[in-house]
Design a protein around this motif. Structure first.
Motif, mmCIF file in Angstrom:
data_model
loop_
_atom_site.group_PDB
_atom_site.id
_atom_site.type_symbol
_atom_site.label_atom_id
_atom_site.label_comp_id
_atom_site.label_asym_id
_atom_site.label_seq_id
_atom_site.Cartn_x
_atom_site.Cartn_y
_atom_site.Cartn_z
ATOM 1 N N GLY A 38 9.569 -7.946 13.744
ATOM 2 C CA GLY A 38 9.793 -6.580 14.183
ATOM 3 C C GLY A 38 9.573 -5.521 13.124
ATOM 4 O O GLY A 38 9.662 -4.322 13.418
ATOM 5 N N THR A 39 9.269 -5.927 11.879
ATOM 6 C CA THR A 39 9.010 -4.957 10.821
ATOM 7 C C THR A 39 7.799 -4.102 11.173
ATOM 8 O O THR A 39 6.758 -4.610 11.588
ATOM 9 N N GLN A 40 7.954 -2.795 11.019
ATOM 10 C CA GLN A 40 6.855 -1.857 11.257
ATOM 11 C C GLN A 40 6.115 -1.652 9.931
ATOM 12 O O GLN A 40 6.631 -1.024 9.015
ATOM 13 N N ILE A 41 4.909 -2.219 9.833
ATOM 14 C CA ILE A 41 4.105 -2.125 8.610
ATOM 15 C C ILE A 41 2.976 -1.132 8.818
ATOM 16 O O ILE A 41 2.223 -1.221 9.784
ATOM 17 N N LEU A 42 2.864 -0.184 7.908
ATOM 18 C CA LEU A 42 1.746 0.748 7.893
ATOM 19 C C LEU A 42 0.796 0.322 6.788
ATOM 20 O O LEU A 42 1.160 0.341 5.611
ATOM 21 N N GLU A 43 -0.404 -0.073 7.172
ATOM 22 C CA GLU A 43 -1.430 -0.386 6.181
ATOM 23 C C GLU A 43 -2.274 0.866 5.985
ATOM 24 O O GLU A 43 -3.013 1.282 6.876
ATOM 25 N N ALA A 44 -2.161 1.456 4.818
ATOM 26 C CA ALA A 44 -2.822 2.726 4.537
ATOM 27 C C ALA A 44 -4.162 2.480 3.857
ATOM 28 O O ALA A 44 -4.206 2.045 2.708
ATOM 29 N N GLY A 45 -5.251 2.759 4.585
ATOM 30 C CA GLY A 45 -6.579 2.522 4.044
ATOM 31 C C GLY A 45 -7.011 1.085 4.265
ATOM 32 O O GLY A 45 -7.187 0.330 3.317
ATOM 33 N N CYS A 46 -7.213 0.706 5.518
ATOM 34 C CA CYS A 46 -7.468 -0.708 5.833
ATOM 35 C C CYS A 46 -8.891 -1.133 5.534
ATOM 36 O O CYS A 46 -9.180 -2.330 5.474
ATOM 37 N N GLY A 47 -9.814 -0.168 5.367
ATOM 38 C CA GLY A 47 -11.192 -0.547 5.084
ATOM 39 C C GLY A 47 -11.770 -1.425 6.180
ATOM 40 O O GLY A 47 -11.585 -1.166 7.365
ATOM 41 N N VAL A 48 -12.447 -2.496 5.782
ATOM 42 C CA VAL A 48 -13.108 -3.381 6.741
ATOM 43 C C VAL A 48 -12.155 -4.391 7.362
ATOM 44 O O VAL A 48 -12.564 -5.250 8.130
ATOM 45 N N GLY A 49 -10.867 -4.297 7.024
ATOM 46 C CA GLY A 49 -9.881 -5.218 7.590
ATOM 47 C C GLY A 49 -9.681 -6.479 6.788
ATOM 48 O O GLY A 49 -9.047 -7.428 7.264
ATOM 49 N N ALA A 50 -10.189 -6.501 5.550
ATOM 50 C CA ALA A 50 -10.067 -7.703 4.723
ATOM 51 C C ALA A 50 -8.604 -8.059 4.453
ATOM 52 O O ALA A 50 -8.211 -9.225 4.531
ATOM 53 N N GLN A 51 -7.806 -7.034 4.136
ATOM 54 C CA GLN A 51 -6.383 -7.278 3.922
ATOM 55 C C GLN A 51 -5.621 -7.307 5.250
ATOM 56 O O GLN A 51 -4.572 -7.952 5.356
ATOM 57 N N THR A 52 -6.151 -6.643 6.267
ATOM 58 C CA THR A 52 -5.470 -6.580 7.559
ATOM 59 C C THR A 52 -5.273 -7.958 8.148
ATOM 60 O O THR A 52 -4.189 -8.293 8.656
ATOM 61 N N VAL A 53 -6.322 -8.788 8.111
ATOM 62 C CA VAL A 53 -6.204 -10.120 8.699
ATOM 63 C C VAL A 53 -5.207 -10.976 7.917
ATOM 64 O O VAL A 53 -4.521 -11.835 8.491
ATOM 65 N N ILE A 54 -5.085 -10.729 6.618
ATOM 66 C CA ILE A 54 -4.103 -11.469 5.818
ATOM 67 C C ILE A 54 -2.693 -11.054 6.218
ATOM 68 O O ILE A 54 -1.812 -11.895 6.412
#
Length: 268
Positions: A38-54
C-alpha cells in the motif's frame, strides 16, 4: 535558444544503455529498500522505465506513480512495464522543477540519475518535498563523473569524460552533482539527510565488471555525448577516438577504473 538538459539524446542506443545500467547496478542502488503493501511511491523522472520495472518487481504491493518530462520516454516506460505484466504503476507527464505535484500524496519518493540533467535541481527537490507526506522518505541516487579515476591515466581519456561534464554544465545540468546531494536536500527542506557513496572499482580481478561496467555503462555513457561534443565544438573525431581508445585501455590487464555513485536518504 532553449537548453536541452539531456545531453545523451533519446535514441534506442541510449535507452538500451539505461536498461543495461539498471540491471547491472540493481543490488548496489536498491540495497536495504523495504516498503510495506500500500505504500504510495512517486518515481520522479522515470525515463525509459529502467528503474520502474525494478521498483514494480521489488514492491509488487506498492502503488507507483512514475513521472517524466519526456513523452517519448514515458511511452517507452509504459510499454516496458506492460511487457513485464506489472499492474501497480501509473504514468504522468511532469516537469519536476515547474509542476506542482499533488501535495502530501507520496509516502516515498525515488529519484535516480535525474537531478544531474535538471537546470534547477533546487526547485525540483522543493516540489518533491511538498509532494511528500509528513514523515515520508526520499531516496536520491546520482553519479559524479568527476569521481572517475583510472589507470593508465591519460589526458585523452580525461578529455572525453570532461566533455560530458562540460556539455551537462552548458545545458544547465551538473555531471558532478553526486557530491552536492547533502546540501541540496537540506536546503529543500528535508531532514535526517544521510549520503552514502556507492563506489564501483574494476580491475582484472573483477572480470564480470570489465565489460559489464567499463564498456557497457561507463564508456557507453561517455560515448553517448559524442555527437553533441562535436556540435558544441569542444572535441573532434580524431581527439575523441583517441580518448575512447585510452579509456578502453583500462579494460586491459593492469588497467583499473574507479567511479562513485552517491545514494542519499532523507525524511520530511
Amino acid at each position: 535558444m532553449t537548453k536541452n538538459p539531456y545531453v545523451h539524446g533519446y535514441g534506442e542506443e541510449d535507452s538500451s544503455r539505461l536498461v543495461k545500467q539498471s540491471v547491472a547496478l540493481e543490488e548496489i542502488l536498491h540495497a536495504d529498500e523495504d516498503f510495506p503493501a500500500g505504500t504510495q511511491i512517486l518515481e520522479a523522472g522515470c525515463g525509459v522505465g529502467a528503474q520502474t520495472v525494478i521498483l514494480a518487481h521489488r514492491f509488487p504491493e506498492a502503488e507507483i506513480l512514475s513521472v517524466d518530462i519526456s513523452e517519448t520516454y514515458l511511452a517507452q516506460a509504459e510499454e516496458r512495464v506492460k511487457s513485464f505484466g506489472y499492474r501497480n504503476v501509473t504514468f504522468r507527464q511532469a516537469d519536476l522543477a515547474a509542476t506542482d505535484l499533488p501535495p502530501e500524496s507520496a509516502d516515498h519518493i525515488f529519484v535516480c540519475f535525474v537531478l544531474e540533467h535538471i537546470p534547477e535541481p533546487e526547485a525540483a527537490l522543493k516540489n518533491l518535498c511538498r509532494a511528500l507526506r509528513p514523515g515520508g522518505s526520499v531516496t536520491v541516487i546520482e553519479g559524479d563523473h568527476g569521481s572517475a579515476i583510472f589507470h593508465p591515466e591519460s589526458p585523452d581519456a580525461r578529455h572525453v569524460v570532461d566533455c560530458l561534464i562540460e556539455l551537462q554544465h552548458r545545458s544547465g545540468g551538473d555531471g558532478n552533482i553526486g557530491r552536492r546531494l547533502y546540501p541540496l536536500l537540506k536546503d529543500a527542506g528535508f531532514s535526517e539527510v544521510t549520503v552514502t557513496p556507492a563506489p564501483v572499482y574494476v580491475d582484472a580481478g573483477h572480470p564480470e565488471l570489465v565489460e559489464g561496467f567499463i564498456e557497457k555503462i561507463f564508456i557507453a555513457m561517455v560515448e553517448a555525448s559524442r555527437e553533441a561534443s562535436f556540435r558544441a565544438g569542444i572535441s573532434d573525431p580524431v581527439r575523441w577516438e583517441a580518448g575512447i581508445s585510452a579509456l578502453r585501455r583500462t579494460k586491459e590487464p593492469g588497467g583499473t577504473l574507479f567511479y562513485s555513485f552517491f545514494k542519499a536518504n532523507a525524511v520530511k
